[in-house]
Design a protein around this motif. Sequence first.
Motif, mmCIF file in Angstrom:
data_model
loop_
_atom_site.group_PDB
_atom_site.id
_atom_site.type_symbol
_atom_site.label_atom_id
_atom_site.label_comp_id
_atom_site.label_asym_id
_atom_site.label_seq_id
_atom_site.Cartn_x
_atom_site.Cartn_y
_atom_site.Cartn_z
ATOM 1 N N TYR A 22 0.810 -1.210 0.000
ATOM 2 C CA TYR A 22 0.000 0.000 0.000
ATOM 3 C C TYR A 22 0.849 1.269 0.000
ATOM 4 O O TYR A 22 0.320 2.374 -0.075
ATOM 5 C CB TYR A 22 -0.940 0.005 1.206
ATOM 6 N N ALA A 23 2.176 1.122 0.106
ATOM 7 C CA ALA A 23 3.062 2.280 0.122
ATOM 8 C C ALA A 23 3.278 2.799 -1.297
ATOM 9 O O ALA A 23 3.117 2.078 -2.285
ATOM 10 C CB ALA A 23 4.404 1.906 0.746
ATOM 11 N N ALA A 24 3.648 4.083 -1.393
ATOM 12 C CA ALA A 24 3.916 4.691 -2.696
ATOM 13 C C ALA A 24 5.181 4.085 -3.306
ATOM 14 O O ALA A 24 6.075 3.609 -2.599
ATOM 15 C CB ALA A 24 4.077 6.205 -2.535
ATOM 16 N N THR A 25 5.252 4.119 -4.614
ATOM 17 C CA THR A 25 6.423 3.587 -5.327
ATOM 18 C C THR A 25 7.214 4.672 -6.034
ATOM 19 O O THR A 25 8.375 4.456 -6.379
ATOM 20 C CB THR A 25 5.989 2.531 -6.363
ATOM 21 N N ARG A 29 7.701 10.958 -3.709
ATOM 22 C CA ARG A 29 7.031 10.999 -2.409
ATOM 23 C C ARG A 29 7.742 10.057 -1.427
ATOM 24 O O ARG A 29 7.204 9.029 -1.026
ATOM 25 C CB ARG A 29 5.567 10.596 -2.557
ATOM 26 N N PRO A 30 8.978 10.381 -1.033
ATOM 27 C CA PRO A 30 9.754 9.471 -0.175
ATOM 28 C C PRO A 30 9.108 9.183 1.173
ATOM 29 O O PRO A 30 9.260 8.091 1.713
ATOM 30 C CB PRO A 30 11.095 10.203 -0.002
ATOM 31 N N ALA A 31 8.359 10.158 1.719
ATOM 32 C CA ALA A 31 7.731 9.941 3.026
ATOM 33 C C ALA A 31 6.621 8.901 2.960
ATOM 34 O O ALA A 31 6.185 8.393 3.994
ATOM 35 C CB ALA A 31 7.180 11.252 3.582
ATOM 36 N N LEU A 32 6.155 8.578 1.726
ATOM 37 C CA LEU A 32 5.137 7.542 1.562
ATOM 38 C C LEU A 32 5.726 6.236 1.034
ATOM 39 O O LEU A 32 4.992 5.262 0.874
ATOM 40 C CB LEU A 32 4.031 8.026 0.619
ATOM 41 N N GLN A 33 7.032 6.205 0.780
ATOM 42 C CA GLN A 33 7.684 4.971 0.327
ATOM 43 C C GLN A 33 8.136 4.167 1.542
ATOM 44 O O GLN A 33 9.289 3.746 1.631
ATOM 45 C CB GLN A 33 8.880 5.290 -0.567
ATOM 46 N N CYS A 34 7.250 3.967 2.464
ATOM 47 C CA CYS A 34 7.644 3.351 3.726
ATOM 48 C C CYS A 34 6.438 2.741 4.424
ATOM 49 O O CYS A 34 5.295 2.970 4.044
ATOM 50 C CB CYS A 34 8.287 4.390 4.640
ATOM 51 N N VAL A 35 6.743 1.959 5.444
ATOM 52 C CA VAL A 35 5.736 1.514 6.408
ATOM 53 C C VAL A 35 5.958 2.332 7.667
ATOM 54 O O VAL A 35 7.066 2.346 8.225
ATOM 55 C CB VAL A 35 5.857 0.008 6.699
ATOM 56 N N MET A 45 0.761 0.269 12.783
ATOM 57 C CA MET A 45 1.548 0.276 11.557
ATOM 58 C C MET A 45 0.634 0.672 10.407
ATOM 59 O O MET A 45 -0.532 0.261 10.356
ATOM 60 C CB MET A 45 2.199 -1.090 11.331
ATOM 61 N N SER A 46 1.172 1.453 9.465
ATOM 62 C CA SER A 46 0.341 1.968 8.384
ATOM 63 C C SER A 46 1.179 2.199 7.135
ATOM 64 O O SER A 46 2.408 2.292 7.184
ATOM 65 C CB SER A 46 -0.333 3.280 8.811
ATOM 66 N N ALA A 47 0.491 2.298 6.006
ATOM 67 C CA ALA A 47 1.120 2.632 4.732
ATOM 68 C C ALA A 47 0.070 3.291 3.848
ATOM 69 O O ALA A 47 -1.122 2.997 3.955
ATOM 70 C CB ALA A 47 1.693 1.389 4.058
ATOM 71 N N ALA A 48 0.522 4.182 2.961
ATOM 72 C CA ALA A 48 -0.408 4.909 2.094
ATOM 73 C C ALA A 48 0.325 5.342 0.832
ATOM 74 O O ALA A 48 1.549 5.517 0.836
ATOM 75 C CB ALA A 48 -0.977 6.133 2.819
ATOM 76 N N ASP A 49 -0.428 5.513 -0.249
ATOM 77 C CA ASP A 49 0.171 5.969 -1.507
ATOM 78 C C ASP A 49 -0.546 7.179 -2.100
ATOM 79 O O ASP A 49 -0.284 7.557 -3.237
ATOM 80 C CB ASP A 49 0.204 4.828 -2.528
ATOM 81 N N LEU A 72 9.783 5.512 10.247
ATOM 82 C CA LEU A 72 9.403 5.294 8.857
ATOM 83 C C LEU A 72 10.364 4.269 8.256
ATOM 84 O O LEU A 72 11.520 4.586 7.948
ATOM 85 C CB LEU A 72 9.446 6.613 8.079
ATOM 86 N N LEU A 73 9.882 3.027 8.107
ATOM 87 C CA LEU A 73 10.711 1.941 7.592
ATOM 88 C C LEU A 73 10.599 1.908 6.074
ATOM 89 O O LEU A 73 9.503 1.673 5.537
ATOM 90 C CB LEU A 73 10.247 0.596 8.157
ATOM 91 N N PRO A 74 11.693 2.112 5.333
ATOM 92 C CA PRO A 74 11.613 2.029 3.877
ATOM 93 C C PRO A 74 11.090 0.664 3.445
ATOM 94 O O PRO A 74 11.425 -0.361 4.042
ATOM 95 C CB PRO A 74 13.068 2.235 3.432
ATOM 96 N N THR A 75 10.257 0.633 2.409
ATOM 97 C CA THR A 75 9.698 -0.646 1.963
ATOM 98 C C THR A 75 10.793 -1.613 1.537
ATOM 99 O O THR A 75 10.664 -2.813 1.738
ATOM 100 C CB THR A 75 8.703 -0.430 0.817
#
Length: 237
Positions: A22-25, A29-35, A45-49, A72-75
């Motif tokens: 569910y994280a951005a690719t 948007r680096p802040a969304l490329q993570c869990v 724990m969450s993820a969004a794109d 923020l754990l990188p995917t």
Amino acid sequence: PVGEGQVDADLFLKTATALAPYAATEDARPALQCVCVTLGAPLEMSAADGFRLAWQTVPIKLAAPDGMARLLLPTAAVHTLASVWKVMEKQPTTDAPATSDPLKGDGGFRMAMLSVAKRLAAVRFTRTALTFQHGAVTIWFHLTQGEFPNYHQLIPSDLPNKVSFDAEEALRAVKSLAEVASEGSGIVRLNWAGDRLMVSARSEEAGDMATSIRAHVQGEEARIAFNIRYLGEYLHG
């Protein structure tokens, strides 16, 4: 480290890998490329794109140091941790009495203890990096820097309508309409009332097509539309 603790690694990584899709690719948007891991007891724990948001509460405790609420754990790091954890030798931790060894003695006792054993990993982190250690293996990686959205502001607190249904039945219904939906705008519509959930799609060539499944409805009759790929991936998972 500014923070540290022990986590049930099986549960932690199972949840993180389930959320990672569910994280951005895109790199923009680096802040969304993570869990995102919200520290506390329990963890969240969450993820969004930007289109989808997934979150889950996890019964794990990891205290938040002053001024630091999230990791923020990188995917890429999540996938690396999961792949290494899958193949490494894992020593279980049990709540067995100190006088007993769950790895020895009676086979039935040993199997019973191992079935409820937790495999713990030590987590230590600074504001920029994190280490994940179990046995002889330690993995170190950078944390993503940035602000993860305050997604709780997006979630309505009052949700009077609720519908429950079998996920496999719904997935079959969605798949049966995939071709029609793809010819249209990629949209599948859900309508529910009484004890039925109606799944429908529309295209210019095929017109309207629908199928229904059993459902348990609480509240009023309602309807909603989803991207069919997003809904299918969710039901499949």
